[in-house]
Design a protein around this motif. Structure first.
Motif, short mmCIF file in Angstrom:
data_model
loop_
_atom_site.label_atom_id
_atom_site.label_comp_id
_atom_site.label_asym_id
_atom_site.label_seq_id
_atom_site.Cartn_x
_atom_site.Cartn_y
_atom_site.Cartn_z
N ILE A 40 10.82 1.49 -14.52
CA ILE A 40 10.37 2.44 -13.50
C ILE A 40 11.09 2.17 -12.19
CG2 ILE A 40 8.36 3.17 -12.14
CD1 ILE A 40 6.76 2.25 -14.79
N PHE A 41 11.21 0.90 -11.83
CA PHE A 41 11.91 0.54 -10.59
C PHE A 41 13.36 1.01 -10.63
CE2 PHE A 41 14.69 -2.22 -8.15
CZ PHE A 41 14.08 -2.19 -6.91
N ALA A 42 14.06 0.75 -11.72
CA ALA A 42 15.47 1.15 -11.83
C ALA A 42 15.60 2.67 -11.70
CB ALA A 42 16.05 0.67 -13.16
N SER A 43 14.71 3.42 -12.33
CA SER A 43 14.76 4.88 -12.26
C SER A 43 14.41 5.37 -10.85
CB SER A 43 13.79 5.48 -13.28
OG SER A 43 14.14 5.08 -14.58
N LEU A 96 7.34 -1.01 -4.51
CA LEU A 96 6.38 -2.08 -4.79
C LEU A 96 5.18 -1.56 -5.56
CD1 LEU A 96 6.40 -3.83 -1.29
CD2 LEU A 96 8.01 -4.11 -3.19
N ARG A 97 5.24 -0.27 -5.97
CA ARG A 97 4.06 0.37 -6.57
C ARG A 97 4.41 0.96 -7.96
NH1 ARG A 97 -0.18 1.09 -3.76
NH2 ARG A 97 -0.71 3.07 -4.76
N CYS A 98 5.22 0.22 -8.70
CA CYS A 98 5.65 0.71 -10.02
C CYS A 98 4.53 0.64 -11.06
CB CYS A 98 6.86 -0.08 -10.49
SG CYS A 98 8.32 0.20 -9.46
N HIS A 99 3.32 0.23 -10.61
CA HIS A 99 2.13 0.22 -11.46
C HIS A 99 1.27 1.46 -11.23
CE1 HIS A 99 1.22 -1.46 -7.51
NE2 HIS A 99 0.02 -0.92 -7.66
N SER A 100 1.57 2.23 -10.17
CA SER A 100 0.75 3.39 -9.81
C SER A 100 0.88 4.49 -10.86
CB SER A 100 1.18 3.93 -8.45
OG SER A 100 0.81 5.28 -8.29
N ALA A 101 -0.24 4.96 -11.38
CA ALA A 101 -0.21 5.98 -12.44
C ALA A 101 0.49 7.26 -11.96
CB ALA A 101 -1.64 6.30 -12.89
N GLU A 102 0.19 7.69 -10.74
CA GLU A 102 0.83 8.90 -10.21
C GLU A 102 2.33 8.71 -10.08
OE1 GLU A 102 0.31 12.07 -6.54
OE2 GLU A 102 -0.06 9.94 -6.12
N LEU A 103 2.74 7.56 -9.56
CA LEU A 103 4.17 7.27 -9.41
C LEU A 103 4.87 7.22 -10.76
CD1 LEU A 103 5.79 4.76 -7.00
CD2 LEU A 103 6.36 4.62 -9.42
N LEU A 138 8.59 6.20 -19.24
CA LEU A 138 9.11 4.85 -19.01
C LEU A 138 8.00 3.83 -19.24
CD1 LEU A 138 11.11 5.71 -15.78
CD2 LEU A 138 12.01 5.46 -18.09
N ALA A 139 8.35 2.72 -19.84
CA ALA A 139 7.35 1.75 -20.25
C ALA A 139 7.13 0.65 -19.21
CB ALA A 139 7.75 1.14 -21.58
N SER A 140 8.16 -0.11 -18.91
CA SER A 140 7.98 -1.30 -18.08
C SER A 140 8.15 -0.99 -16.60
CB SER A 140 8.99 -2.38 -18.48
OG SER A 140 10.29 -2.03 -18.03
N ASP A 197 0.80 -1.22 0.00
CA ASP A 197 0.00 0.00 0.00
C ASP A 197 0.84 1.28 0.00
OD1 ASP A 197 -2.32 -1.50 0.05
OD2 ASP A 197 -2.58 -1.35 2.23
N VAL A 198 2.03 1.25 0.63
CA VAL A 198 2.77 2.51 0.85
C VAL A 198 4.16 2.55 0.23
CG1 VAL A 198 1.54 2.83 3.04
CG2 VAL A 198 3.85 1.86 3.07
N ASN A 199 4.73 1.41 -0.10
CA ASN A 199 6.14 1.35 -0.51
C ASN A 199 6.27 1.64 -2.00
OD1 ASN A 199 8.79 0.49 -1.19
ND2 ASN A 199 8.82 -0.89 0.57
#
Length: 256
Positions: free
Chosen positions: A245-248, A220-227, A239-241, A215-217
């Motif tokens: 996103i995680f690496a960035s 673990l939320r590289c699918h969140s549109a805002e993130l 960024l696509a995948s 919920d907060v990390n």
């Protein structure tokens, strides 16, 4: 006999997790022997096992002094020959039992922070060293973003109510970064309020649990549109995948 988990404080922000019943205990990542020995003496506990997640000195530095005080106890740890005190070397899929405590663990290999990093998962919870933190994850000292992404995915596949025992009190600093990345996350806003209250009382923010971290990390939320929008804006490219996103995100956190 029931088993409790107690955070023994060490250095500035380390927790040495102590699993104990009325007479026996095991410790996870004892970077410093002195507070462990004091806790054992104060509570009349006999140390019966040492558990290691990875080779960094603040997780292993107390092993020798503990073995001097409690000789011939098992030292569980990764397949890293440089940690010479390990007596039981563990790999993905291995199982161990701390017989005197009645606690069982399955071993997960979670490279990223280091290449030798392992985690211990059982009914009592997840002991994940420096892989997963509350609202954060470990720096990539040896592994790649892809390895860490896969390791975190392995941990988040565990049951949602799994207690997460990580080894540093980094939660407030991690939340500051998470806010920059996903400022409108209501779960994060609520969590920050609770964390601030805990720390004002000098109380640990750990253990967390898998659901809370989902919920907060931000890692673990590289699918969140805002993130995704904020990370892409920070990088100056869309960024696509989720791995990209995680690496960035990890790179941004390193320089935050």
């Amino acid at each position: 006999m029931s088993v409790s988990v107690f955070p023994i404080k060490a250095f500035n922000d380390n927790y040495i997790w102590c699993l104990h019943n009325k007479t026996q205990c095991s410790v996870v990542d004892p970077g410093d022997a002195a507070p462990v020995l004091a806790y054992c003496q104060d509570n009349q506990l006999t140390l019966s096992a040492i558990i290691i997640t990875h080779h960094h000195w603040d997780h292993t530095g107390g092993i020798d002094a503990l073995l001097a005080a409690f000789p011939n106890i098992p030292v569980y740890g990764p397949q890293n020959k440089n940690i010479k005190q390990i007596t039981v070397r563990l790999s993905q899929g291995d199982d161990i039992e701390l017989a005197l405590l009645g606690v069982k663990f399955s071993i997960l290999e979670v490279p990223g922070h280091t290449l030798d990093h392992i985690a211990y998962y059982g009914d009592i919870g997840l002991f994940c060293g420096d892989t997963l933190f509350s609202a954060g994850c470990g720096r990539l000292f040896e592994g790649t973003p892809q390895q860490m992404f896969a390791s975190l995915s392995k941990l988040t596949a565990l049951p949602a109510d799994t207690a997460v025992y990580c080894t540093h009190e980094y939660t407030m600093a991690n939340i500051a970064f998470a806010e920059a990345v996903e400022p409108n996350n209501q779960a994060l806003i609520d969590y920050k309020r609770w964390v601030n209250q805990q720390r004002a009382e000098n109380t640990p923010t750990l253990p967390s649990n898998i659901q809370r971290e989902l919920d907060v990390n931000p890692f673990l939320r590289c699918h969140s549109a805002e993130l995704v929008a904020n990370v892409s804006q920070n990088m100056g490219a869309m960024l696509a995948s989720e791995q990209e996103i995680f690496a960035s995100l990890r790179s941004w956190k390193d320089n935050f």
